[in-house]
Design a protein around this motif. Structure first.
Motif, PDB file in Angstrom:
ATOM      1  N   GLY A 407       0.795  -1.214   0.000  1.00 23.63           N
ATOM      2  CA  GLY A 407       0.000   0.000   0.000  1.00 23.63           C
ATOM      3  C   GLY A 407       0.830   1.267   0.000  1.00 23.63           C
ATOM      4  N   ASP A 408       0.158   2.378  -0.352  1.00 24.09           N
ATOM      5  CA  ASP A 408       0.762   3.710  -0.335  1.00 24.09           C
ATOM      6  C   ASP A 408       2.037   3.766  -1.171  1.00 24.09           C
ATOM      7  OD1 ASP A 408       0.760   6.366   0.325  1.00 24.09           O
ATOM      8  OD2 ASP A 408       1.908   6.089   2.185  1.00 24.09           O
ATOM      9  N   ASP A 409       1.949   3.289  -2.404  1.00 27.03           N
ATOM     10  CA  ASP A 409       3.127   3.240  -3.268  1.00 27.03           C
ATOM     11  C   ASP A 409       2.710   3.574  -4.700  1.00 27.03           C
ATOM     12  OD1 ASP A 409       5.741   2.893  -4.027  1.00 27.03           O
ATOM     13  OD2 ASP A 409       5.618   0.711  -4.183  1.00 27.03           O
ATOM     14  N   ILE A 433      -3.057  -2.767   0.926  1.00 28.64           N
ATOM     15  CA  ILE A 433      -3.610  -2.036  -0.222  1.00 28.64           C
ATOM     16  C   ILE A 433      -5.132  -1.964  -0.103  1.00 28.64           C
ATOM     17  CG2 ILE A 433      -3.882  -2.008  -2.733  1.00 28.64           C
ATOM     18  CD1 ILE A 433      -1.256  -3.534  -2.953  1.00 28.64           C
ATOM     19  N   ASP A 434      -5.673  -0.744  -0.062  1.00 31.83           N
ATOM     20  CA  ASP A 434      -7.126  -0.543  -0.078  1.00 31.83           C
ATOM     21  C   ASP A 434      -7.641  -0.368  -1.498  1.00 31.83           C
ATOM     22  OD1 ASP A 434      -7.331  -0.699   2.665  1.00 31.83           O
ATOM     23  OD2 ASP A 434      -7.162   1.469   2.969  1.00 31.83           O
ATOM     24  N   LYS A 435      -6.859   0.338  -2.310  1.00 31.39           N
ATOM     25  CA  LYS A 435      -7.271   0.634  -3.684  1.00 31.39           C
ATOM     26  C   LYS A 435      -6.048   0.521  -4.586  1.00 31.39           C
ATOM     27  CE  LYS A 435      -9.080   4.476  -6.529  1.00 31.39           C
ATOM     28  NZ  LYS A 435      -9.554   5.883  -6.488  1.00 31.39           N
ATOM     29  N   ILE A 436      -6.229  -0.119  -5.738  1.00 33.06           N
ATOM     30  CA  ILE A 436      -5.137  -0.201  -6.709  1.00 33.06           C
ATOM     31  C   ILE A 436      -5.641   0.303  -8.057  1.00 33.06           C
ATOM     32  CG2 ILE A 436      -5.644  -2.643  -7.212  1.00 33.06           C
ATOM     33  CD1 ILE A 436      -2.613  -2.951  -7.807  1.00 33.06           C
ATOM     34  N   LYS A 437      -4.858   1.191  -8.658  1.00 31.41           N
ATOM     35  CA  LYS A 437      -5.227   1.754  -9.957  1.00 31.41           C
ATOM     36  C   LYS A 437      -4.101   1.520 -10.949  1.00 31.41           C
ATOM     37  CE  LYS A 437      -5.151   6.240 -10.941  1.00 31.41           C
ATOM     38  NZ  LYS A 437      -5.539   7.672 -11.033  1.00 31.41           N
ATOM     39  N   PHE A 438      -4.459   0.944 -12.098  1.00 28.64           N
ATOM     40  CA  PHE A 438      -3.524   0.802 -13.211  1.00 28.64           C
ATOM     41  C   PHE A 438      -3.816   1.923 -14.206  1.00 28.64           C
ATOM     42  CE2 PHE A 438      -3.713  -3.412 -11.418  1.00 28.64           C
ATOM     43  CZ  PHE A 438      -2.410  -3.887 -11.523  1.00 28.64           C
ATOM     44  N   ASP A 439      -2.852   2.797 -14.398  1.00 31.68           N
ATOM     45  CA  ASP A 439      -2.980   3.880 -15.370  1.00 31.68           C
ATOM     46  C   ASP A 439      -2.455   3.374 -16.712  1.00 31.68           C
ATOM     47  OD1 ASP A 439      -2.863   6.110 -16.954  1.00 31.68           O
ATOM     48  OD2 ASP A 439      -1.781   7.367 -15.522  1.00 31.68           O
ATOM     49  N   LEU A 440      -3.373   3.103 -17.637  1.00 34.47           N
ATOM     50  CA  LEU A 440      -3.026   2.554 -18.949  1.00 34.47           C
ATOM     51  C   LEU A 440      -3.126   3.607 -20.047  1.00 34.47           C
ATOM     52  CD1 LEU A 440      -5.114  -0.744 -18.610  1.00 34.47           C
ATOM     53  CD2 LEU A 440      -2.672  -0.461 -18.158  1.00 34.47           C
ATOM     54  N   SER A 441      -3.060   4.870 -19.670  1.00 35.44           N
ATOM     55  CA  SER A 441      -3.293   5.949 -20.635  1.00 35.44           C
ATOM     56  C   SER A 441      -2.257   5.982 -21.750  1.00 35.44           C
ATOM     57  CB  SER A 441      -3.324   7.305 -19.917  1.00 35.44           C
ATOM     58  OG  SER A 441      -2.106   7.535 -19.217  1.00 35.44           O
ATOM     59  N   THR A 442      -1.068   5.417 -21.512  1.00 36.07           N
ATOM     60  CA  THR A 442      -0.040   5.375 -22.562  1.00 36.07           C
ATOM     61  C   THR A 442       0.149   3.966 -23.117  1.00 36.07           C
ATOM     62  OG1 THR A 442       1.692   5.126 -20.876  1.00 36.07           O
ATOM     63  CG2 THR A 442       1.203   7.358 -21.632  1.00 36.07           C
ATOM     64  N   THR A 443      -0.657   3.037 -22.640  1.00 36.47           N
ATOM     65  CA  THR A 443      -0.561   1.649 -23.110  1.00 36.47           C
ATOM     66  C   THR A 443      -1.963   1.125 -23.364  1.00 36.47           C
ATOM     67  OG1 THR A 443       1.441   1.327 -21.777  1.00 36.47           O
ATOM     68  CG2 THR A 443       0.363  -0.653 -22.598  1.00 36.47           C
ATOM     69  N   ASN A 444      -2.516   1.465 -24.511  1.00 40.34           N
ATOM     70  CA  ASN A 444      -3.831   0.958 -24.880  1.00 40.34           C
ATOM     71  C   ASN A 444      -3.993   1.022 -26.394  1.00 40.34           C
ATOM     72  OD1 ASN A 444      -5.313   3.546 -25.658  1.00 40.34           O
ATOM     73  ND2 ASN A 444      -4.677   4.061 -23.561  1.00 40.34           N
ATOM     74  N   PHE A 505       3.250   1.689 -18.203  1.00 40.61           N
ATOM     75  CA  PHE A 505       2.007   1.948 -17.480  1.00 40.61           C
ATOM     76  C   PHE A 505       2.373   2.195 -16.018  1.00 40.61           C
ATOM     77  CE2 PHE A 505       2.465  -2.702 -17.457  1.00 40.61           C
ATOM     78  CZ  PHE A 505       2.289  -3.019 -16.120  1.00 40.61           C
ATOM     79  N   ARG A 506       1.440   2.766 -15.267  1.00 41.20           N
ATOM     80  CA  ARG A 506       1.727   3.139 -13.887  1.00 41.20           C
ATOM     81  C   ARG A 506       0.768   2.441 -12.930  1.00 41.20           C
ATOM     82  NH1 ARG A 506       2.953   6.740 -17.308  1.00 41.20           N
ATOM     83  NH2 ARG A 506       0.808   7.413 -17.672  1.00 41.20           N
ATOM     84  N   ILE A 507       1.287   2.124 -11.753  1.00 40.25           N
ATOM     85  CA  ILE A 507       0.500   1.469 -10.708  1.00 40.25           C
ATOM     86  C   ILE A 507       0.489   2.375  -9.483  1.00 40.25           C
ATOM     87  CG2 ILE A 507       0.253  -0.569  -9.248  1.00 40.25           C
ATOM     88  CD1 ILE A 507       1.874  -2.132 -11.290  1.00 40.25           C
ATOM     89  N   ASP A 508      -0.706   2.636  -8.951  1.00 42.64           N
ATOM     90  CA  ASP A 508      -0.864   3.501  -7.776  1.00 42.64           C
ATOM     91  C   ASP A 508      -1.649   2.739  -6.715  1.00 42.64           C
ATOM     92  OD1 ASP A 508      -1.360   5.437  -5.890  1.00 42.64           O
ATOM     93  OD2 ASP A 508      -2.125   6.934  -7.302  1.00 42.64           O
TER      94      ASP A 508
END
Length: 728
Positions: A407-409, A433-444, A505-508
């Protein structure tokens, strides 16, 4: 095209040609499950240990020489001289060209290149290399029995062997088998004849062009190169014919498979391919596939599986590091998708002969979806195993990056894959980890039309699949049981066969989720059976057999809004994944006339839909009239499914003309195929059901399950339905 017999719809079987694609597994398991941090850490450690066992193949001397030639660092003549020496005189190879000692199946492609370019070489090079293109019964041939193998680069004279050759045994008009090793090898010679008969007939019935002249086959000592066999065109008195050398050490099933492999090369000679100097991938990968085609229980082709699963991120058409052989896996996939008839591989070879290997693959209908699907198949891990094999398919996984997320990463993940390549990332999620977001804005797919993105994830004991190629982000709120993801595989593929891709891609894992209703509704069905239809076939073949199958699933992961006035839940947004496949087939079990008929179709797709207008948003559940703590689940159809659903169909038959008097084959086989790929406008048949979901005592969960029904003609197909929503 012949019309499908009227009785096919009622004749249903476990269709061996229907692919078990994308099915969610263990979906009836009601346990959302919770795993402790120590459990997750133990699973992560085990996965890392398994990945550490995967060994990347090293480049051998032939790879180094190939690379220099492709980069124009050496001439074609130097390439041929160095490659022959690397294969047959490795100890004396110049150290600057040395890598690992080559351990190839054969050098047929190299010998073909030499034969085709021999007349363009300098006189000195011709003198040195001529022994490699002469027939084995020529005393000047490198392959002459008893020949002393000397360094060709030193241009030492070839000393004729003193052992006389036995008279070759002629097998019909197709081939001869020569045994120079005495009675002790007569059993192997007989086994080779059997393999030649079996493989030749399979290739002939597939419709491949037959060799124009008989094939000369020899038991030989290939210990100098370590090859299992060789195929070449040997020169003799100004003419040439296909020659096969089989190493004397081969035994049993391996011996038969090597014969099938090398004989396939002879058939390839008569296509011919567009280029024999830069299409080694096509040449060898299809020949390894031919081992499966002729001998599906031998499993000899799978010896190359390690090379493929460890290099999936490379160019699909890369022929280094043994990938020219290990890429049989692509054809294994195509072969299974085609119903294991072999016609798809034969068509690909014919297309490569007319327009080249790469263009033939690029022109395949639906190549984007094929490469994306191939990437999912190659995950090859429970419960996502799709390859079926009469023998045993290897228990291998791709080389992948495995991480334990906390979490928190935040982190950025590089995506670097070759043209037609695919990469795999494996994640375990810590309880922090409470919430996980995959930012795929540059990989789609919207950024690059070649990119495919798929996610396979586990919630408790249940596995799910989604195609998120069009999505810019993917979010899981782990504080909600229906989204408490413990393990994730993220698969990215590149269907562009011309260009590599380097993106990220990014992981939050630092965010928190706002409380709201979310969960899923899932429909799943699988109906198939079969029976003999000999009594319905005019010629009464006892082995005539027909089958039909209808299967599919739809998963809708929803965020809901509660309408307190109407006591109902409407959709705020949904992530939907759909797949439906149906197939019919008839196998007549005869040697000529109609051999088989096939009909199949697939509809599939994934999408994310957001509903901004609550008044027009679809209703997911409405309070039951019989129980204020129960909700009737509504089925709804999407407004524009054609925006994301794809459709593909196949219809075909295979016929071998018969002589009306003796019932024997009287002409070349005929294959009729009709393929279509287009968008469709809807789901087809719906799911008739009456499912009620019940609210938990704390008012935070609504769940239920039951059975609906799909009606197709006179068939009632049961549909399993699971509903699970949670507030949090």
């Amino acid at each position: 095209m012949k019309k499908r017999p009227y009785w096919l719809i009622g004749v249903v079987a476990a269709v061996i040609f229907l692919l078990v694609l994308f099915w969610p597994r263990n979906v009836v398991d009601d346990s959302t499950g919770t795993e402790s941090s120590s459990d997750i850490k133990a699973e992560y450690d085990a996965a890392v240990k398994e990945q550490q066992q995967i060994v990347m193949p090293k480049k051998d001397s032939l790879d180094i020489i190939d690379d220099l030639y492709k980069k124009d660092k050496i001439t074609e003549e130097q390439y041929l001289m160095l490659s022959i020496q690397a294969s047959y005189d490795h100890d004396n190879l110049d150290p600057k060209y040395k890598g690992e000692r080559p351990k190839r199946y054969d050098n047929s492609y190299l010998l073909r290149h030499l034969r085709l370019k021999f007349d363009t070489l300098s006189p000195d090079a011709q003198d040195a290399l001529r022994p490699f293109i002469l027939m084995p019964d020529d005393p000047g041939s490198y392959w002459y029995f008893g020949q002393k193998k000397m360094s060709i680069l030193e241009r030492l004279s070839i000393v004729p062997g003193v052992t006389a050759m036995d008279n070759p045994t002629k097998t019909g008009d197709k081939y001869t088998v020569t045994n120079n090793f005495g009675d002790a090898f007569n059993g192997k010679a007989a086994l080779m004849k059997t393999a030649l008969d079996e493989a030749y007939e399979k290739y002939r019935l597939l419709g491949m062009k037959e060799p124009k002249d008989w094939v000369a086959v020899y038991i030989h000592d290939l210990s100098a190169s370590g090859d299992m066999g060789e195929e070449m065109f040997g020169m003799s008195n100004g003419t040439s014919r296909c020659v096969i050398l089989i190493d004397k050490k081969n035994e049993g099933n391996v011996l038969k498979s090597v014969v099938a492999h090398e004989l396939f090369h002879c058939f390839q000679e008569y296509i011919p391919l567009k280029s024999y100097t830069n299409e080694k991938w096509m040449w060898e990968s299809t020949a390894v596939w031919a081992e499966e085609f002729v001998y599906p229980t031998h499993d000899t082709e799978h010896v190359y599986a390690d090379y493929m699963f460890s290099t999936l991120g490379s160019d699909l058409l890369d022929d280094s590091q043994g990938r020219d052989y290990s890429s049989y896996l692509w054809w294994f996939y195509v072969y299974q998708k085609d119903g294991k008839t072999g016609t798809a591989v034969k068509t690909a070879l014919d297309d490569a002969g007319s327009k080249g290997m790469k263009q033939a693959l690029k022109d395949r209908k639906g190549i984007y979806d094929e490469i994306k699907e191939y990437a999912l198949w190659n995950l090859n891990n429970d419960p996502f195993r799709y390859y079926s094999d009469a023998g045993k398919f290897p228990d291998k996984q791709p080389l992948m990056d495995t991480n334990l997320l906390v979490g928190d990463d935040q982190k950025t993940v590089n995506v670097n894959m070759g043209a037609g390549g695919m990469i795999y990332n494996h994640y375990f999620l810590h309880s922090s980890i409470d919430k996980i977001k995959f930012d795929l804005s540059t990989t789609n797919k919207n950024i690059d039309p070649g990119i495919g993105v798929q996610i396979v994830y586990r919630i408790g004991k249940t596995w799910f699949y989604e195609d998120v190629s069009d999505r810019e982000e993917l979010v899981f709120c782990r504080t909600r049981p229906p989204e408490k993801v413990d393990e994730i595989y993220l698969i990215v593929s590149n269907s562009d066969l011309d260009s590599s891709i380097n993106t990220d891609f990014r992981i939050d894992t630092s965010g928190k989720c706002k409380p709201e209703w979310s969960g899923f509704t899932m429909y799943q069905w699988d109906h198939s059976f079969s029976k003999s239809v000999s009594d319905q076939v005019i010629s009464k073949e006892q082995s005539a057999f027909a089958s039909f199958s209808d299967r599919g699933y739809m998963i809708s992961r929803d965020t809901l809004i509660y309408d307190d006035e109407a006591d109902r839940f409407i959709l705020k947004d949904q992530r939907i994944t759909y797949r439906y496949e149906t197939s019919t087939s008839v196998d007549y079990g005869r040697g000529c006339s109609f051999i088989w008929e096939r009909d199949s179709s697939s509809t599939w797709g994934s999408d994310f839909i957001k509903y901004d207008d609550e008044d027009s948003a679809p209703i997911r559940m409405v309070v039951s009239k019989d129980d204020p703590l129960a909700y009737d689940v509504r089925e709804h159809a999407l407004k524009d499914p054609k925006n994301f659903l794809n459709y593909k169909s196949y219809a075909g038959w295979y016929k071998v003309p018969c002589d009306p008097f003796d019932g024997m084959q009287s002409g070349p086989p005929i294959l009729y195929e009709q393929k279509d790929q287009s968008m469709v406008s809807g789901y087809g048949e719906g799911f008739n059901h009456d499912i009620t979901a019940n609210m938990s005592s704390d008012g935070k969960r609504i769940s239920g399950s039951g059975t609906g029904m799909r009606v197709i003609d006179d068939l009632n197909i049961p549909v399993d339905i699971v509903v699970d929503y949670y507030y949090g």
